[in-house]
Design an enzyme around this catalytic site. Structure first.
Site, mmCIF file in Angstrom:
data_model
loop_
_atom_site.group_PDB
_atom_site.id
_atom_site.type_symbol
_atom_site.label_atom_id
_atom_site.label_comp_id
_atom_site.label_asym_id
_atom_site.label_seq_id
_atom_site.Cartn_x
_atom_site.Cartn_y
_atom_site.Cartn_z
ATOM 1 N N LYS A 120 0.917 -1.189 -0.156
ATOM 2 C CA LYS A 120 -0.073 0.044 0.047
ATOM 3 C C LYS A 120 0.872 1.325 0.067
ATOM 4 O O LYS A 120 1.494 1.659 0.870
ATOM 5 C CB LYS A 120 -0.920 0.176 1.196
ATOM 6 C CG LYS A 120 -2.042 1.087 1.140
ATOM 7 C CD LYS A 120 -2.545 1.467 2.087
ATOM 8 C CE LYS A 120 -1.723 2.829 2.667
ATOM 9 N NZ LYS A 120 -1.603 4.125 1.880
ATOM 10 N N GLU A 146 9.963 1.188 10.384
ATOM 11 C CA GLU A 146 10.976 2.409 10.230
ATOM 12 C C GLU A 146 10.135 3.699 10.252
ATOM 13 O O GLU A 146 9.451 4.098 9.549
ATOM 14 C CB GLU A 146 11.319 2.225 8.795
ATOM 15 C CG GLU A 146 12.020 0.926 8.288
ATOM 16 C CD GLU A 146 13.654 0.887 9.070
ATOM 17 O OE1 GLU A 146 13.938 1.960 9.371
ATOM 18 O OE2 GLU A 146 14.079 -0.143 8.877
ATOM 19 N N CYS A 174 13.638 11.112 6.744
ATOM 20 C CA CYS A 174 13.703 10.605 8.219
ATOM 21 C C CYS A 174 15.124 10.702 8.903
ATOM 22 O O CYS A 174 15.410 10.821 10.016
ATOM 23 C CB CYS A 174 13.068 9.167 8.288
ATOM 24 S SG CYS A 174 13.938 8.177 7.149
ATOM 25 N N GLU A 199 10.214 16.526 14.960
ATOM 26 C CA GLU A 199 10.827 16.299 13.630
ATOM 27 C C GLU A 199 9.991 17.395 12.702
ATOM 28 O O GLU A 199 9.047 17.433 12.617
ATOM 29 C CB GLU A 199 10.145 14.809 12.947
ATOM 30 C CG GLU A 199 10.677 14.420 11.657
ATOM 31 C CD GLU A 199 10.180 13.177 11.444
ATOM 32 O OE1 GLU A 199 8.972 12.417 11.536
ATOM 33 O OE2 GLU A 199 10.906 12.487 10.799
#
Ligand code: NAD
Length: 506
Positions: A200, A276, A310, A407
């Site tokens: 997906k 992850e 990331c 982040e």
């Protein structure tokens, strides 16, 4: 300092040859759901639009999978599993190798799709094609070398056979920021290990994955091994497929918040998980660093993918004795960046993925400035069309500012200072995340000492980009579980079996 802007809505003659091929490549990109190697419409005929973040225009309309489609994809994956597990590893390896070759042949198409749907400059998109393609080559090599062991028990009563078997059908969920590499980093080891799968992709950037899936079909992947269900109903997809008792594993790349939801969902059927997740990477510049190298590293670690990575350096921690030199040199480099349409020559910074992301970055900067941070470069959104934000350098940032704690996922570089090694390590580790970190020092003993003390799965020593298909990629703490790539990557998709055999001497 000023930033040059290229025209965002471009009417000028085409600068890059690929621009002439936009319509043709979009037309050739499959728009349906891939189930049993057939591209089909959604069971209810539902669709969703894919937007170009550079212009805000719709570039494609894709089928949006329903619950019934997800069940059909899972049926296909489960139905193909036994035969696929028995398929010789050499056959699986050669499919991956052919896919690698096709990715090279069609690299411009893939890069073009990425620039169109995600916004990254074309040259960077080509870089992702190189990186993403390498997972296909690496795992084509790993597929035939998944060694087990055969050893006598210490008591001499048994011969012990230890082997790796495919874990079984997998659900693979990928994010929008690296639309090709995040897919190949999961699909390639799953294929190598002998697993079937339902992929997906992120609904913001599905086109690259759709095109890549067709490459896998062209490379000879058997029906049912790789199924693709693009959809806007992300939680419906995971809930439907993860409730199926035939599913054995979920591999997810994305935010920590969604990763936690999926881990909870995985408990019902005790699914294997690879996670992850997000990051808040420190980049530490010691007083004994080569400052030019550190600036080059910071540019790569911060500005790659417009900061939407990331692995991005989220916090620049600089020794107080070198901060003025570092900031001056970094400011010069950041000011020289060119914001604009990634299909124009010379553009180095594309748009943010969507308005929401751009607005969130703006709030990060406002919060930092309100708390006393100083803007050295940039600091503002660029009026549309598209969702652009200026490359931004902040100094004297208070440690409680949101840019330090969260982040950022954008082209904003906050600098804070430290006094000594102890404080640098403490600051670096002061986060719930633990994905990528970077250290700049010409004292290698110090670099390795920091490596021992830093709570991050990845560390770059005097280098700002370390991702490589041959290396184990993954995080510590809330940045995730498991490793992708390297010798470790295939074992995320295998289960270990031990057979004890009566010893001939017993
Ligand atoms: P996201 O978590 O919003 O989405 C990731 C994927 O999960 C998408 O396919 C999305 O459709 C799907 N999803 C969203 N909500 C879901 C739900 N409730 N149930 C099931 N699936 C759901 O993340 P994103 O915005 O696409 O990506 C950015 C995040 O990904 C950042 O935090 C970044 O650090 C992280 N990331 C991590 C890595 C890594 O290797 N550790 C790599 C790239 C990105």
């Amino acid at each position: 300092m000023s930033i040059r802007y290229m025209s965002i809505k471009d009417t000028a003659p085409v600068a890059l040859a690929v621009k002439d091929r936009v319509e043709e490549v979009l037309a050739r990109t499959p728009k349906g759901l891939l189930i049993n190697n057939e591209w089909r419409d959604a069971s209810d005929g539902g669709t969703f639009d894919v937007e170009n973040p550079t212009t805000g225009e719709t570039i494609a309309t894709l089928a949006s999978a329903t619950e019934e489609d997800c069940r059909a994809a899972m049926d296909a994956a489960a139905g193909a599993q036994d035969a696929w597990a028995r398929t010789p590893s050499r056959t699986r390896s050669e499919i991956l190798r052919r896919a690698f070759d096709l990715v090279q042949e069609r690299k411009d198409d893939l890069a073009l799709l990425m620039t169109l749907e995600m916004g990254k400059p074309f040259a960077e998109a080509l870089g992702e094609v190189r990186y993403g393609g390498e997972f296909l080559r690496w795992f084509s090599e790993e597929a035939v070398r998944d060694y087990g062991r055969y050893v006598d028990s210490p008591e001499g009563n048994l011969r012990m056979l230890v082997s790796h078997k495919p874990v079984g059908p997998c659900l693979l969920i990928t994010p929008w920021n690296f639309p090709l590499a995040m897919a190949t980093r999961k699909v390639a080891p799953a294929v190598a290990a002998g697993c079937t799968m339902v992929l997906k992709p992120a609904h913001l950037t599905p086109l690259t994955s759709q095109y890549f899936a067709q490459i896998m079909v062209d490379a000879g992947i058997p029906a049912g091994v790789l199924n693709v269900v693009s959809s806007t109903a992300a939680s419906m997809v995971s809930e439907t497929i993860m409730a199926d008792p035939r599913l054995r594993k979920v591999s997810f790349t994305g935010s920590t918040a969604v990763g936690k939801l999926l881990m909870k969902l995985a408990t019902d059927n005790v699914l294997r998980t690879s996670m992850e997740l997000g990051g808040n990477g420190p980049l530490i510049v010691f007083e004994d660093a080569d400052i030019d190298k550190a600036v080059a590293g910071a540019m790569a670690a911060k500005m790659r993918n417009m900061g939407e990575a990331c692995t991005a350096a989220n916090r620049l921690l600089v020794h107080e004795s070198v901060v003025d030199e570092f900031v001056a040199k970094l400011a010069e480099k950041m000011s020289a960046l060119t914001v604009g349409n990634g299909l124009e020559e010379g553009v180095t910074v594309g748009p943010m993925i969507e308005a929401k992301a751009r607005d969130s970055i703006e709030r990060f900067v406002t919060d930092a400035v309100d708390r006393g941070a100083e803007i050295v470069v940039g600091g503002k959104r660029v009026e549309g069309p598209g969702y652009f934000f200026e490359p931004t350098l902040l100094r004297n940032v208070p440690r409680d500012a949101r840019v330090i704690r969260e982040e950022i996922f954008g082209p904003v570089a906050p600098v804070i200072t430290f006094k000594d090694e102890e404080e640098a390590v403490e600051l670096a580790n002061a986060t719930e995340y633990g994905l990528a970190s970077y250290v700049f020092t010409e004292n290698i003993s110090r670099g390795l000492r920091i490596g021992d003390r830093i709570e991050f799965g990845l560390m770059g020593l005097n280098v700002g980009v370390i991702s490589n298909a041959a290396a184990p990629f993954g995080g510590a703490k809330q940045s995730g579980l498991g490793r992708e790539g390297g010798a470790e990557g295939i074992h995320e998709y295998t289960t270990t079996q031990y057979i004890g055999v009566e010893s001939p001497w017993a």
